[in-house]
Scaffold this motif. Sequence first.
Motif, PDB file in Angstrom:
ATOM      1  N   PRO A 103       0.826  -1.220   0.000  1.00 59.71           N
ATOM      2  CA  PRO A 103       0.000   0.000   0.000  1.00 59.71           C
ATOM      3  C   PRO A 103       0.856   1.265   0.000  1.00 59.71           C
ATOM      4  O   PRO A 103       1.945   1.292   0.572  1.00 59.71           O
ATOM      5  CB  PRO A 103      -0.798  -0.124   1.301  1.00 59.71           C
ATOM      6  CG  PRO A 103      -0.787  -1.580   1.621  1.00 59.71           C
ATOM      7  CD  PRO A 103       0.509  -2.109   1.122  1.00 59.71           C
ATOM      8  N   LEU A 104       0.348   2.286  -0.668  1.00 59.87           N
ATOM      9  CA  LEU A 104       1.060   3.554  -0.711  1.00 59.87           C
ATOM     10  C   LEU A 104       0.865   4.330   0.590  1.00 59.87           C
ATOM     11  O   LEU A 104      -0.165   4.194   1.256  1.00 59.87           O
ATOM     12  CB  LEU A 104       0.548   4.403  -1.876  1.00 59.87           C
ATOM     13  CG  LEU A 104       0.858   3.912  -3.287  1.00 59.87           C
ATOM     14  CD1 LEU A 104       0.144   4.796  -4.294  1.00 59.87           C
ATOM     15  CD2 LEU A 104       2.347   3.914  -3.549  1.00 59.87           C
ATOM     16  N   GLU A 105       1.854   5.127   0.911  1.00 60.96           N
ATOM     17  CA  GLU A 105       1.706   6.025   2.043  1.00 60.96           C
ATOM     18  C   GLU A 105       0.813   7.187   1.630  1.00 60.96           C
ATOM     19  O   GLU A 105       1.035   7.812   0.593  1.00 60.96           O
ATOM     20  CB  GLU A 105       3.070   6.564   2.481  1.00 60.96           C
ATOM     21  CG  GLU A 105       2.984   7.547   3.630  1.00 60.96           C
ATOM     22  CD  GLU A 105       4.307   8.211   3.938  1.00 60.96           C
ATOM     23  OE1 GLU A 105       4.377   8.944   4.936  1.00 60.96           O
ATOM     24  OE2 GLU A 105       5.261   8.003   3.165  1.00 60.96           O
ATOM     25  N   ILE A 106      -0.208   7.454   2.414  1.00 63.02           N
ATOM     26  CA  ILE A 106      -1.142   8.539   2.123  1.00 63.02           C
ATOM     27  C   ILE A 106      -0.947   9.656   3.149  1.00 63.02           C
ATOM     28  O   ILE A 106      -1.010   9.416   4.350  1.00 63.02           O
ATOM     29  CB  ILE A 106      -2.602   8.042   2.139  1.00 63.02           C
ATOM     30  CG1 ILE A 106      -2.820   7.024   1.014  1.00 63.02           C
ATOM     31  CG2 ILE A 106      -3.574   9.212   1.995  1.00 63.02           C
ATOM     32  CD1 ILE A 106      -4.218   6.447   0.980  1.00 63.02           C
ATOM     33  N   ILE A 107      -0.704  10.850   2.651  1.00 65.70           N
ATOM     34  CA  ILE A 107      -0.533  12.021   3.516  1.00 65.70           C
ATOM     35  C   ILE A 107      -1.810  12.851   3.469  1.00 65.70           C
ATOM     36  O   ILE A 107      -2.233  13.286   2.388  1.00 65.70           O
ATOM     37  CB  ILE A 107       0.657  12.881   3.057  1.00 65.70           C
ATOM     38  CG1 ILE A 107       1.951  12.046   3.086  1.00 65.70           C
ATOM     39  CG2 ILE A 107       0.810  14.118   3.938  1.00 65.70           C
ATOM     40  CD1 ILE A 107       3.134  12.750   2.486  1.00 65.70           C
ATOM     41  N   GLN A 108      -2.424  13.045   4.607  1.00 67.71           N
ATOM     42  CA  GLN A 108      -3.647  13.852   4.679  1.00 67.71           C
ATOM     43  C   GLN A 108      -3.277  15.328   4.689  1.00 67.71           C
ATOM     44  O   GLN A 108      -2.557  15.794   5.563  1.00 67.71           O
ATOM     45  CB  GLN A 108      -4.430  13.501   5.942  1.00 67.71           C
ATOM     46  CG  GLN A 108      -5.681  14.332   6.130  1.00 67.71           C
ATOM     47  CD  GLN A 108      -6.893  13.707   5.479  1.00 67.71           C
ATOM     48  OE1 GLN A 108      -6.789  13.105   4.440  1.00 67.71           O
ATOM     49  NE2 GLN A 108      -8.038  13.855   6.100  1.00 67.71           N
ATOM     50  N   LYS A 151       5.677  14.089  -5.029  1.00 69.06           N
ATOM     51  CA  LYS A 151       4.318  13.759  -4.621  1.00 69.06           C
ATOM     52  C   LYS A 151       3.293  14.159  -5.681  1.00 69.06           C
ATOM     53  O   LYS A 151       3.497  15.092  -6.452  1.00 69.06           O
ATOM     54  CB  LYS A 151       3.951  14.458  -3.306  1.00 69.06           C
ATOM     55  CG  LYS A 151       4.870  14.136  -2.135  1.00 69.06           C
ATOM     56  CD  LYS A 151       4.739  12.691  -1.704  1.00 69.06           C
ATOM     57  CE  LYS A 151       5.620  12.421  -0.486  1.00 69.06           C
ATOM     58  NZ  LYS A 151       5.561  10.991  -0.064  1.00 69.06           N
ATOM     59  N   GLN A 172      -8.053   3.675  -0.312  1.00 68.67           N
ATOM     60  CA  GLN A 172      -7.250   2.926  -1.283  1.00 68.67           C
ATOM     61  C   GLN A 172      -7.705   1.474  -1.285  1.00 68.67           C
ATOM     62  O   GLN A 172      -7.781   0.829  -0.242  1.00 68.67           O
ATOM     63  CB  GLN A 172      -5.784   3.020  -0.890  1.00 68.67           C
ATOM     64  CG  GLN A 172      -4.846   2.216  -1.763  1.00 68.67           C
ATOM     65  CD  GLN A 172      -3.425   2.259  -1.217  1.00 68.67           C
ATOM     66  OE1 GLN A 172      -2.912   3.315  -0.875  1.00 68.67           O
ATOM     67  NE2 GLN A 172      -2.798   1.115  -1.122  1.00 68.67           N
ATOM     68  N   ILE A 208       0.147  11.482  -2.346  1.00 68.41           N
ATOM     69  CA  ILE A 208       0.737  10.149  -2.423  1.00 68.41           C
ATOM     70  C   ILE A 208       2.064  10.251  -3.173  1.00 68.41           C
ATOM     71  O   ILE A 208       2.409  11.302  -3.719  1.00 68.41           O
ATOM     72  CB  ILE A 208      -0.199   9.152  -3.141  1.00 68.41           C
ATOM     73  CG1 ILE A 208      -0.456   9.607  -4.589  1.00 68.41           C
ATOM     74  CG2 ILE A 208      -1.502   8.977  -2.378  1.00 68.41           C
ATOM     75  CD1 ILE A 208      -1.256   8.610  -5.416  1.00 68.41           C
ATOM     76  N   LYS A 209       2.792   9.162  -3.198  1.00 65.20           N
ATOM     77  CA  LYS A 209       4.043   9.116  -3.950  1.00 65.20           C
ATOM     78  C   LYS A 209       3.778   9.492  -5.403  1.00 65.20           C
ATOM     79  O   LYS A 209       2.734   9.165  -5.955  1.00 65.20           O
ATOM     80  CB  LYS A 209       4.641   7.712  -3.867  1.00 65.20           C
ATOM     81  CG  LYS A 209       5.982   7.556  -4.570  1.00 65.20           C
ATOM     82  CD  LYS A 209       6.483   6.127  -4.430  1.00 65.20           C
ATOM     83  CE  LYS A 209       7.798   5.943  -5.180  1.00 65.20           C
ATOM     84  NZ  LYS A 209       8.298   4.545  -5.061  1.00 65.20           N
TER      85      LYS A 209
END
Length: 227
Positions: A103-108, A151, A172, A208-209
């Motif tokens: 899973p991708l890292e998700i930044i809020q 990003k 996701q 996301i990335k």
Amino acid sequence: MAGYLPSTISCDTLYLMPKKRASKAPKKITRKVSRRRHVGYGAISGVFLVTLFILYLGFNNIKRNSITSFEECISVGGAVMESYPRQCEVKEKTFVESTKTPPLEIIQIKKGTNEINLQFPRGNYIINSPEEWDVLFGESGIVPDVDFNEKTVIAVIMGQKPSGGYSVGLKQIEVTEDRIEFMVNETIPGDSCIVTEALTNPYQIIAIKKATYEIKFLGNTIVSECE
């Protein structure tokens, strides 16, 4: 006297010969006993090896019956079919290799419902540069604190709603080497809900990335049943 000496020597020689033959008999018995011991050791070793082999087959059979994944199937020597995705078969069971990436890292970045300066049309937006952000949301007053070289920013706007009780969120659901899928969950108030009558425009903004793959959105509506 000299004439009898050969006779005496001859008798002594004849007398001693049986003693020498008698002394050889124990050696032959010892050799027979030694051979029997070797045969016994060999038989014990054979039984031990056969027992180990049977235990190995039993353990391997138990291991094969407990397989639950493609990787475990590979580890026990299952037959691999060079398809895409690959498949491994063992014990009449087939396991498919997973092609999903972690899973991708998700930044809020921000999520809300009542931003006066964020009254934008309903939609799902993919932003890959500061210029794109300024064109779309420059008037919102929100500045994503991210490096757009690394990003990608995603914004989902639910659109203007007549009251409170509405919200939107990204989830996701799948990531592969060439695609990522998000579920856009839109929550609406049920008939029993008490909500404010102010206009709202729910949204969520994440990062996301950097996207080098296709991004897809699936929609889902959830009715909130208030007590």
